[in-house]
Design a protein around this motif. Structure first.
Motif, PDB file in Angstrom:
ATOM      1  N   GLN A 263       0.973  -1.594   0.006  1.00 33.69           N
ATOM      2  CA  GLN A 263      -0.099  -0.311  -0.154  1.00 33.69           C
ATOM      3  C   GLN A 263       0.708   0.948   0.095  1.00 33.69           C
ATOM      4  O   GLN A 263       0.280   2.206   0.171  1.00 33.69           O
ATOM      5  N   ALA A 264       2.166   0.898  -0.559  1.00 39.24           N
ATOM      6  CA  ALA A 264       2.510   2.027  -0.683  1.00 39.24           C
ATOM      7  C   ALA A 264       2.404   3.542  -1.291  1.00 39.24           C
ATOM      8  O   ALA A 264       1.995   2.718  -2.582  1.00 39.24           O
ATOM      9  N   VAL A 265       2.340   4.489  -1.180  1.00 44.15           N
ATOM     10  CA  VAL A 265       2.254   5.689  -2.056  1.00 44.15           C
ATOM     11  C   VAL A 265       2.998   5.605  -3.664  1.00 44.15           C
ATOM     12  O   VAL A 265       4.478   5.263  -3.148  1.00 44.15           O
TER      13      VAL A 265
ATOM     14  N   GLU B 153      14.957   7.949   5.446  1.00 42.01           N
ATOM     15  CA  GLU B 153      15.842   9.557   4.685  1.00 42.01           C
ATOM     16  C   GLU B 153      14.583  10.152   4.644  1.00 42.01           C
ATOM     17  O   GLU B 153      15.696  11.318   4.549  1.00 42.01           O
ATOM     18  N   ASP B 154      13.512  10.028   4.564  1.00 39.00           N
ATOM     19  CA  ASP B 154      12.600  11.282   4.342  1.00 39.00           C
ATOM     20  C   ASP B 154      12.125  12.255   5.193  1.00 39.00           C
ATOM     21  O   ASP B 154      12.037  13.539   5.732  1.00 39.00           O
ATOM     22  N   GLN B 155      13.304  11.624   6.774  1.00 42.39           N
ATOM     23  CA  GLN B 155      12.648  12.282   7.687  1.00 42.39           C
ATOM     24  C   GLN B 155      12.977  13.252   8.583  1.00 42.39           C
ATOM     25  O   GLN B 155      13.249  13.745   9.781  1.00 42.39           O
TER      26      GLN B 155
ATOM     27  N   THR C  23      -0.085  11.110   4.914  1.00 42.68           N
ATOM     28  CA  THR C  23       0.157   9.673   5.428  1.00 42.68           C
ATOM     29  C   THR C  23       1.492   9.398   5.892  1.00 42.68           C
ATOM     30  O   THR C  23       1.647   8.431   6.945  1.00 42.68           O
ATOM     31  N   ARG C  24       2.906  10.498   5.735  1.00 46.32           N
ATOM     32  CA  ARG C  24       3.888   9.385   6.352  1.00 46.32           C
ATOM     33  C   ARG C  24       4.512  10.593   7.336  1.00 46.32           C
ATOM     34  O   ARG C  24       5.773   9.962   7.767  1.00 46.32           O
ATOM     35  N   LYS C  25       3.694  11.252   8.268  1.00 42.00           N
ATOM     36  CA  LYS C  25       4.310  11.747   9.459  1.00 42.00           C
ATOM     37  C   LYS C  25       4.202  11.487  10.383  1.00 42.00           C
ATOM     38  O   LYS C  25       5.163  11.375  11.197  1.00 42.00           O
TER      39      LYS C  25
ATOM     40  N   ALA D 173       8.922  14.096 -11.450  1.00 38.80           N
ATOM     41  CA  ALA D 173       9.828  12.906 -10.757  1.00 38.80           C
ATOM     42  C   ALA D 173       9.915  13.261  -9.262  1.00 38.80           C
ATOM     43  O   ALA D 173       9.047  14.197  -8.728  1.00 38.80           O
ATOM     44  N   LEU D 174      10.106  12.419  -8.319  1.00 42.16           N
ATOM     45  CA  LEU D 174       9.290  12.594  -6.409  1.00 42.16           C
ATOM     46  C   LEU D 174      10.045  13.355  -6.029  1.00 42.16           C
ATOM     47  O   LEU D 174      10.099  14.683  -5.491  1.00 42.16           O
ATOM     48  N   HIS D 175      12.021  12.947  -6.197  1.00 41.49           N
ATOM     49  CA  HIS D 175      12.775  13.399  -5.828  1.00 41.49           C
ATOM     50  C   HIS D 175      13.693  14.279  -5.787  1.00 41.49           C
ATOM     51  O   HIS D 175      14.183  13.168  -7.137  1.00 41.49           O
ATOM     52  N   LEU D 176      14.289  15.136  -5.306  1.00 42.33           N
ATOM     53  CA  LEU D 176      16.172  15.173  -6.636  1.00 42.33           C
ATOM     54  C   LEU D 176      16.995  13.823  -6.407  1.00 42.33           C
ATOM     55  O   LEU D 176      17.398  13.879  -7.124  1.00 42.33           O
TER      56      LEU D 176
ATOM     57  N   ALA E 175       9.650  -0.459  -7.225  1.00 43.98           N
ATOM     58  CA  ALA E 175       7.821  -0.117  -7.453  1.00 43.98           C
ATOM     59  C   ALA E 175       7.183   0.426  -6.058  1.00 43.98           C
ATOM     60  O   ALA E 175       5.649   0.947  -6.457  1.00 43.98           O
ATOM     61  N   GLY E 176       7.694   1.297  -4.970  1.00 44.11           N
ATOM     62  CA  GLY E 176       7.508   2.247  -4.080  1.00 44.11           C
ATOM     63  C   GLY E 176       7.702   3.174  -4.245  1.00 44.11           C
ATOM     64  O   GLY E 176       7.269   4.468  -3.490  1.00 44.11           O
ATOM     65  N   ASP E 177       8.590   3.518  -5.447  1.00 42.56           N
ATOM     66  CA  ASP E 177       9.388   4.789  -5.392  1.00 42.56           C
ATOM     67  C   ASP E 177      10.058   5.234  -4.382  1.00 42.56           C
ATOM     68  O   ASP E 177      10.467   6.128  -5.089  1.00 42.56           O
TER      69      ASP E 177
ATOM     70  N   THR F 158      19.199   5.159  -1.487  1.00 43.66           N
ATOM     71  CA  THR F 158      19.385   6.035  -0.537  1.00 43.66           C
ATOM     72  C   THR F 158      17.995   6.165  -0.234  1.00 43.66           C
ATOM     73  O   THR F 158      18.792   6.755   1.895  1.00 43.66           O
ATOM     74  N   CYS F 159      17.048   5.961   0.081  1.00 40.52           N
ATOM     75  CA  CYS F 159      15.563   6.170   0.384  1.00 40.52           C
ATOM     76  C   CYS F 159      15.716   5.499   1.932  1.00 40.52           C
ATOM     77  O   CYS F 159      14.955   5.671   2.516  1.00 40.52           O
ATOM     78  N   LEU F 160      16.262   4.842   1.732  1.00 41.20           N
ATOM     79  CA  LEU F 160      16.768   3.534   2.936  1.00 41.20           C
ATOM     80  C   LEU F 160      17.371   3.679   3.998  1.00 41.20           C
ATOM     81  O   LEU F 160      17.488   2.597   4.221  1.00 41.20           O
TER      82      LEU F 160
HETATM   83  C1  CIR Z   1       6.597   8.085  -1.341  1.00 37.06           C
HETATM   84  O1  CIR Z   1       5.791   8.030  -1.859  1.00 37.06           O
HETATM   85  O2  CIR Z   1       6.694   8.980   0.214  1.00 37.06           O
HETATM   86  C2  CIR Z   1       7.230   6.906  -0.888  1.00 37.06           C
HETATM   87  N1  CIR Z   1       6.262   5.679  -1.714  1.00 37.06           N
HETATM   88  C3  CIR Z   1       8.708   6.826  -1.424  1.00 37.06           C
HETATM   89  C4  CIR Z   1       9.856   7.661  -0.834  1.00 37.06           C
HETATM   90  C5  CIR Z   1      10.892   7.501  -1.547  1.00 37.06           C
HETATM   91  N2  CIR Z   1      11.804   8.361  -0.506  1.00 37.06           N
HETATM   92  C6  CIR Z   1      12.955   8.824  -0.782  1.00 37.06           C
HETATM   93  O3  CIR Z   1      12.916   9.281  -2.125  1.00 37.06           O
HETATM   94  N3  CIR Z   1      13.447   9.900  -0.443  1.00 37.06           N
END
Ligand code: CIR
Length: 257
Positions: free
Chosen positions: A18-20, A68-70, A87-89, A162-165, A245-247, A251-253
Motif C-alpha cells: 500500500q506504499a504511495v 531518509e525522508d524524515q 500519510t507519512r508524518k 519526478a518525486l525527489h532530487l 515499485a514503491g517509488d 538512498t531512501c532506505l
Molecule cells: C513516497 O512516495 O513517499 C514513498 N512511496 C517513496 C519515498 C522514497 N523516498 C525517497 O526517495 N527518499
C-alpha cells in the motif's frame, strides 16, 4: 574515507503493497521479495563497513522503510523534517527515538514541508530539490540549520514528473553528480560539480551510494554502470525492483550519520 560509517534503517512493513507509488510504477506487488531486497541492502551496507542500527517496522505506515525522508543530518546534528506527504508524518517518532541518543535533534516548523530525499550533501553544500514534497520555506530552515556549521544551500527546481532530487540524481563520490540531463538545466548543479549524464530511461540508475571507490547501485542500468566503471569505480549492483515499485531508491532506505 567514506562519510558513510553509521546508519539507521527500518524494515519493510507487511503493508508495503500500500506504499504511495506514483512515479516508478503502480506499487509493490510482492512484499516478501521487497523484504528480501531490503535484507540484501542492509547486508551490503554492513559489507562496506557501515554500523547499521535496525529500527522496528510499523504496519500502520506502509512507507516507513524510507527513513531518509524524515531527517537531514549535518555534522552530528539532525533536523527532523515535516514530511511532504501527510500519510507519512507518523513515521517520524521511531526515527527520532532511534537517533536521539546519537545526534542533537531539532525540528522544522510549519509551513515547511520536506522529504530528506530532496537533499544531497555535496562537499560544503547541501543541494535541495524544491519539489512537490519540499518547499522553499523548508530549504530556508535547512539553510538556517547548516549555515552555522559552514555549509551553504543550493536550491534545484525538480520537475513535476519526478518525486525527489535523489530520485533523479546522486553524488557517488566527492565532486561528482550522476543524473539524466532532461530533468535539469545548465544551472541546476553547482559550477564546480562534475556531472555524468545518464540516459533518461536509466533515471532510476542515477541513485547510488558511494563508499570511496566502491559504489552500491541498482541492478539493471548498464549505461549508468559503465559511466562509473569507466571512471575506475567498482560497482556493486543489487536488485531493487520491489523497492522501486514503491517509488523508493537506494538512498531512501537509510540515514547516514
Ligand atoms: C513516497 O512516495 O513517499 C514513498 N512511496 C517513496 C519515498 C522514497 N523516498 C525517497 O526517495 N527518499
Amino acid at each position: 574515507m567514506s562519510e558513510h560509517k553509521r546508519a539507521i534503517v527500518r524494515g519493510v512493513a507487511d503493508t508495503f503493497d500500500q506504499a504511495v507509488a506514483v512515479y516508478f510504477g503502480t506499487g509493490p506487488s510482492d512484499v516478501d521479495e521487497a523484504k528480501r531486497q531490503h535484507d540484501t541492502y542492509v547486508a551490503s551496507l554492513r559489507k562496506f563497513g557501515v554500523e547499521v542500527k535496525e529500527l522496528p517496522t510499523d504496519n500502520d505506515y506502509p512507507d516507513c522503510c524510507f527513513v531518509e525522508d524524515q531527517v537531514v543530518v549535518c555534522d552530528g546534528k539532525g533536523l527532523l523534517t515535516i514530511s511532504g506527504h501527510d500519510t507519512r508524518k507518523g513515521e517520524q517518532d521511531v526515527v527520532k527515538a532511534g537517533l536521539e541518543s546519537e545526534l542533537e535533534l531539532s525540528r522544522m516548523t510549519q509551513p515547511a514541508r520536506m522529504d530528506g530525499g530532496d537533499v544531497i550533501k555535496f562537499g560544503d553544500k547541501y543541494l535541495v530539490g524544491i519539489s512537490t514534497r519540499t518547499n522553499r520555506e523548508a530549504a530556508q530552515q535547512l539553510r538556517d540549520f547548516v549555515t552555522p556549521m559552514g555549509y551553504t544551500v543550493h536550491e534545484i527546481p525538480i520537475p513535476s514528473n519526478a518525486l525527489h532530487l535523489k530520485s533523479i540524481a546522486s553524488s557517488p563520490a566527492p565532486g561528482l553528480i550522476l543524473a539524466p540531463r532532461v530533468y535539469f538545466d545548465e544551472n541546476s548543479f553547482p559550477e564546480d560539480a562534475e556531472v555524468i549524464w545518464v540516459p533518461e530511461e536509466e533515471v532510476y540508475g542515477a541513485n547510488t551510494i558511494g563508499f570511496d571507490k566502491d559504489i552500491l547501485v541498482a541492478d539493471g542500468y548498464p549505461n549508468a554502470h559503465k559511466a562509473l566503471t569507466d571512471r575506475g569505480f567498482n560497482i556493486h549492483p543489487i536488485e531493487m525492483s520491489q523497492i522501486r515499485a514503491g517509488d523508493g531508491s537506494l538512498t531512501c532506505l537509510s540515514v547516514f550519520y
